[in-house]
Design a protein around this motif. Structure first.
Motif, PDB file in Angstrom:
ATOM      1  N   UNK A  52       0.819  -1.213   0.000  1.00 10.51           N
ATOM      2  CA  UNK A  52       0.000   0.000   0.000  1.00 10.51           C
ATOM      3  C   UNK A  52       0.853   1.262   0.000  1.00 10.51           C
ATOM      4  N   UNK A  53       0.473   2.229  -0.816  1.00 10.86           N
ATOM      5  CA  UNK A  53       1.236   3.458  -0.941  1.00 10.86           C
ATOM      6  C   UNK A  53       1.155   4.322   0.307  1.00 10.86           C
ATOM      7  N   UNK A  54       0.040   4.208   1.032  1.00  9.72           N
ATOM      8  CA  UNK A  54      -0.166   5.126   2.161  1.00  9.72           C
ATOM      9  C   UNK A  54       0.944   5.023   3.206  1.00  9.72           C
ATOM     10  N   UNK A  55       1.344   3.774   3.487  1.00 11.50           N
ATOM     11  CA  UNK A  55       2.369   3.592   4.506  1.00 11.50           C
ATOM     12  C   UNK A  55       3.665   4.271   4.070  1.00 11.50           C
ATOM     13  N   UNK A  56       3.978   4.075   2.787  1.00 12.74           N
ATOM     14  CA  UNK A  56       5.179   4.686   2.243  1.00 12.74           C
ATOM     15  C   UNK A  56       5.095   6.206   2.354  1.00 12.74           C
ATOM     16  N   UNK A  57       3.955   6.749   1.980  1.00 10.91           N
ATOM     17  CA  UNK A  57       3.787   8.202   2.032  1.00 10.91           C
ATOM     18  C   UNK A  57       3.916   8.710   3.456  1.00 10.91           C
ATOM     19  N   UNK A  58       3.327   7.966   4.388  1.00 14.51           N
ATOM     20  CA  UNK A  58       3.413   8.381   5.787  1.00 14.51           C
ATOM     21  C   UNK A  58       4.865   8.472   6.224  1.00 14.51           C
ATOM     22  N   UNK A  59       5.672   7.476   5.810  1.00 15.06           N
ATOM     23  CA  UNK A  59       7.082   7.488   6.179  1.00 15.06           C
ATOM     24  C   UNK A  59       7.784   8.707   5.590  1.00 15.06           C
ATOM     25  N   UNK A  60       7.442   8.994   4.324  1.00 16.08           N
ATOM     26  CA  UNK A  60       8.071  10.131   3.641  1.00 16.08           C
ATOM     27  C   UNK A  60       7.733  11.433   4.352  1.00 16.08           C
ATOM     28  N   UNK A  61       6.497  11.525   4.759  1.00 17.92           N
ATOM     29  CA  UNK A  61       6.069  12.757   5.421  1.00 17.92           C
ATOM     30  C   UNK A  61       6.792  12.908   6.755  1.00 17.92           C
ATOM     31  N   UNK A  62       7.070  11.750   7.389  1.00 20.36           N
ATOM     32  CA  UNK A  62       7.833  11.807   8.638  1.00 20.36           C
ATOM     33  C   UNK A  62       9.293  12.149   8.387  1.00 20.36           C
ATOM     34  N   UNK A  63       9.646  12.378   7.133  1.00 17.25           N
ATOM     35  CA  UNK A  63      10.996  12.842   6.847  1.00 17.25           C
ATOM     36  C   UNK A  63      11.961  11.749   6.444  1.00 17.25           C
ATOM     37  N   UNK A  64      11.474  10.511   6.264  1.00 18.20           N
ATOM     38  CA  UNK A  64      12.361   9.445   5.827  1.00 18.20           C
ATOM     39  C   UNK A  64      12.645   9.598   4.338  1.00 18.20           C
ATOM     40  N   UNK A  65      13.910   9.437   3.934  1.00 16.45           N
ATOM     41  CA  UNK A  65      14.264   9.503   2.520  1.00 16.45           C
ATOM     42  C   UNK A  65      13.893   8.209   1.829  1.00 16.45           C
ATOM     43  N   UNK A  66      14.238   8.128   0.539  1.00 14.78           N
ATOM     44  CA  UNK A  66      13.885   6.933  -0.226  1.00 14.78           C
ATOM     45  C   UNK A  66      14.576   5.702   0.334  1.00 14.78           C
ATOM     46  N   UNK A  67      15.835   5.875   0.745  1.00 11.37           N
ATOM     47  CA  UNK A  67      16.587   4.708   1.189  1.00 11.37           C
ATOM     48  C   UNK A  67      16.075   4.206   2.527  1.00 11.37           C
ATOM     49  N   UNK A  68      15.759   5.186   3.411  1.00  7.93           N
ATOM     50  CA  UNK A  68      15.213   4.786   4.693  1.00  7.93           C
ATOM     51  C   UNK A  68      13.848   4.101   4.486  1.00  7.93           C
ATOM     52  N   UNK A  69      13.028   4.673   3.648  1.00 12.46           N
ATOM     53  CA  UNK A  69      11.720   4.078   3.379  1.00 12.46           C
ATOM     54  C   UNK A  69      11.888   2.658   2.833  1.00 12.46           C
ATOM     55  N   UNK A  70      12.836   2.525   1.917  1.00 13.46           N
ATOM     56  CA  UNK A  70      13.077   1.223   1.305  1.00 13.46           C
ATOM     57  C   UNK A  70      13.515   0.196   2.356  1.00 13.46           C
ATOM     58  N   UNK A  71      14.500   0.587   3.168  1.00 12.56           N
ATOM     59  CA  UNK A  71      15.063  -0.368   4.133  1.00 12.56           C
ATOM     60  C   UNK A  71      14.124  -0.641   5.293  1.00 12.56           C
ATOM     61  N   UNK A  72      13.382   0.409   5.721  1.00 12.45           N
ATOM     62  CA  UNK A  72      12.581   0.251   6.934  1.00 12.45           C
ATOM     63  C   UNK A  72      11.160  -0.207   6.638  1.00 12.45           C
ATOM     64  N   UNK A  73      10.666   0.079   5.455  1.00 15.01           N
ATOM     65  CA  UNK A  73       9.265  -0.237   5.156  1.00 15.01           C
ATOM     66  C   UNK A  73       9.169  -1.362   4.135  1.00 15.01           C
ATOM     67  N   UNK A  74       9.753  -1.132   2.952  1.00 18.04           N
ATOM     68  CA  UNK A  74       9.558  -2.071   1.851  1.00 18.04           C
ATOM     69  C   UNK A  74      10.205  -3.422   2.157  1.00 18.04           C
ATOM     70  N   UNK A  75      11.464  -3.411   2.579  1.00 16.47           N
ATOM     71  CA  UNK A  75      12.167  -4.677   2.801  1.00 16.47           C
ATOM     72  C   UNK A  75      11.506  -5.508   3.906  1.00 16.47           C
ATOM     73  N   UNK A  76      11.243  -4.927   5.092  1.00 15.69           N
ATOM     74  CA  UNK A  76      10.602  -5.766   6.126  1.00 15.69           C
ATOM     75  C   UNK A  76       9.232  -6.297   5.696  1.00 15.69           C
TER      76      UNK A  76
END
Lengths: 319, 317
Positions: free
Chosen positions: A206-230
């Motif tokens: 779902x895109x929403x979780x990713x967007x939420x992370x981005x809004x919290x200031x996480x960059x693409x790499x952080x989003x990738x490692x912390x959200x997508x990979x797990x």
């Protein structure tokens, strides 16, 4: 986390349950002898599939000399662990020759180590880099993305033998013949299948979780490692298992670039058996023992992750 | 691994979420996203260009050269292709491979479809599916050696059983007539479970209601199989056939481990012949030309098959 849409493959069990519940009453009504016949046919297939493995074990536990006098005995002939000892190097030359082995030393442990190094390197590199690429194809927006993805996919159509000859000359001119990097390189960065497989799963998150992370200031790499990979742990593990098994079983390429003893992998070492042995009295027992030991890692992986492997293959069938 | 260390470009916090949805980001954001994509893609792109794209082009070029690996490739125009047309061993290798593919694919597909239907109708057991898949997870080399031992003329159990049942012994790998069928069947044994699982997945995708409706109308198992299962399975079968056929044409491992092209040229399949020319005779240019021929054959097969079977659309609406 709970709101996440689960990627495709995990949806099959639910479907199974659903169909089973409805199929059973219908099946009960049906013609009996037909079903008995069908079960018999299924067991015949399973028998033909499994029996050779039993035979392999039986031969690997036989005394190679006695094997020649009683080739059809269903049980090990002169039960012995000699063949395994020959393979693993714990038998003395005299012991080996007494049981019909060649007595020549088999550098089994070295080949096993090489196979492990090569397969682990390929698995780590391929899954890691393919996952990054799959993320770029599934989640990031950039000009020409779908065209580039299509070009990647066309690589699926090129038969390996076609690229292997030029790849051989490339590895040779880089001075990487008979080195681990040379054996690993063509599989290290990507395969079209790995990217395709992971992209499908990433698309389902779902895109929403990713967007939420981005809004919290996480960059693409952080989003990738912390959200997508797990969140994609299951398909990543599945892909890693498949990649490892394929790397472990690969024969053609390591046979071209890794003939040297120092980097020779198990498949290459085993493959040399027939051409290297005299026509009379080959050490079948030792060979079967070696083949069996060589198959152990895949069999263990399969026992541990069988369901994942089966689901992933069925997933390929759905696409 | 060092490739992923550059500082992560951070997207600026979107000014107001309601008015600027992600589907239409401002240009600055989009540039950052593009840059991030490039970094994510870089290793795979390197691998793709180095080991897929470039070798494909180079393979085409090498097929137009005379190249023995020691000195630089020398352009020779279409010489290799002219030679190919008059090379009996090449044509023989095509015949042999075709024979292999026909036996391998026919037996494998028929048995796999039957096996998949049996599994689908009888049991959902993952253990059973796992058991039929097992040979696929064992390497070609081990499978080849196992059957080489079992099919040995003097000591193999298969000949032992034939003997016991009153038949003549058969030189499975050593007899010109038998070598290709033997290798084809060995590889059926290895790939059967895998193919059956692919078909099985296709069966699961078929809507159960269709069968229920047919059962209500009084259709038997056989009618349902021919009238419902097979037609609805077509898209999956197209995919399975393309995958297995293309794989089948590239038979190499089993031959390399057991017969090495013999007896005479009875098992000198195309890929083994390519290997022969490149690594036994160091004629890389000619080997590349044969590879191009094989590549073309595979491309035509894939194209024709997908067309004939209209893989894209299902009959199930």
């Amino acid at each position: 986390m709970t709101a996440v849409v689960q990627p495709a493959a995990s949806s099959t069990p639910a479907h199974d349950r659903h169909t089973q519940r409805r199929a059973t009453p219908a099946a009960r009504r049906r013609f009996r002898p037909g079903r008995v016949l069908a079960w018999a046919a299924l067991f015949l297939v399973i028998l033909v599939t499994i029996a050779p493995f039993v035979w392999m074990l039986r031969t690997a536990l036989s005394n190679n000399r006695s094997l020649f006098t009683d080739p059809t005995s269903p049980l090990p002939v002169d039960l012995t662990f000699g063949p395994f000892e020959r393979v693993l190097g714990t038998a003395t030359t005299a012991e080996a020759q007494a049981e019909g082995g060649s007595g020549a030393s088999i550098r089994f442990w070295a080949y096993l180590r090489n196979s492990l190094i090569v397969s682990v390197l390929i698995t780590v590199g391929q899954v890691f880099f393919s996952a990054m690429a799959a993320y770029a194809f599934a989640r990031l927006r950039w000009p020409g993305r779908d065209k580039v993805f299509f070009v990647f996919l066309t690589a699926l159509m090129v038969p390996p033998v076609f690229t292997m000859l030029p790849n051989f000359t490339l590895i040779k001119s880089l001075g990487l013949l008979n080195t681990y990097p040379g054996i690993v390189a063509p599989f290290f960065f990507m395969t079209p299948f790995a990217i395709f497989f992971l992209r499908q799963f990433f698309l389902g998150i779902s895109r929403e979780i990713e967007e939420a992370a981005m809004i919290d200031g996480a960059g693409y790499f952080r989003t990738y490692l912390r959200i997508i990979v797990p969140m994609s742990r299951a398909p990543l593990i599945t892909l890693a298992i498949l990649t490892f098994i394929n790397a472990w079983n690969e024969y053609f390429w390591p046979q071209l670039v890794g003939q040297d003893e120092s980097v020779r992998v198990l498949t290459v070492a085993l493959g040399a058996f027939v051409s290297a042995t005299p026509q009379t009295g080959p050490d079948w027992a030792g060979l079967m023992a070696a083949a069996l030991v060589a198959a152990i890692p895949t069999i263990l992986l399969f026992l541990a992750f069988g369901r994942k492997i089966i689901n992933s293959i069925q997933f390929t069938g759905m696409k | 691994m060092a490739a992923i260390s550059p500082p992560a470009p951070r997207p600026p916090p979107p000014p107001s979420r309601a008015t600027a949805p992600l589907d239409n980001p401002p240009p600055a954001w989009r540039r950052r996203e593009g840059r991030a994509a490039l970094v994510f893609l870089a290793p795979a792109l390197l691998g793709f260009l180095t080991f897929f794209a470039w070798p494909t082009l180079r393979g085409l070029y090498l097929s137009l050269t005379d190249y023995d690996l020691l000195s630089a490739p020398e352009f020779s125009g279409l010489d290799n292709y002219r030679r190919l047309l008059h090379d009996d061993v090449f044509w023989n290798s095509l015949r042999v491979t075709l024979q292999y593919v026909l036996i391998n694919i026919t037996v494998q597909t028929v048995v796999a479809v039957l096996l998949a239907v049996l599994m689908h109708r009888l049991t959902k057991s993952v253990v059973i599916r796992g058991m039929v898949l097992l040979p696929y997870l064992i390497s070609n080399v081990v499978v080849a050696l196992l059957w080489y031992a079992m099919a040995d003329y003097n000591l193999g159990i298969i000949n032992g059983v034939l003997d016991w049942a009153g038949f003549d012994r058969v030189g499975f790998f050593g007899d010109e007539q038998w070598a290709i069928p033997t290798i084809a069947l060995v590889n059926v044994w290895r790939h059967l479970g895998y193919t059956a699982l692919l078909v099985f997945a296709g069966l699961q995708a078929i809507n159960r209601d269709v069968y229920e409706a047919a059962a209500v109308d009084g259709a038997g198992e056989f009618r349902m199989f021919t009238r419902i299962t097979l037609p609805l399975l077509r898209p999956v079968m197209a995919l399975v056939l393309v995958v297995t056929l293309i794989g089948s044409w590239q038979i190499f491992d089993t031959v390399a481990v057991t017969t090495q092209g013999g007896p005479v040229d009875a098992t000198r399949v195309v890929q083994y012949y390519i290997y022969d020319q490149a690594f036994q005779r160091f004629d890389f240019g000619y080997a590349s030309a044969i590879s191009v021929a094989l590549f073309l054959i595979l491309a035509v097969i894939a194209f024709v098959q997908l067309r004939l079977l209209r893989a894209g659309d299902s009959d199930q609406s």
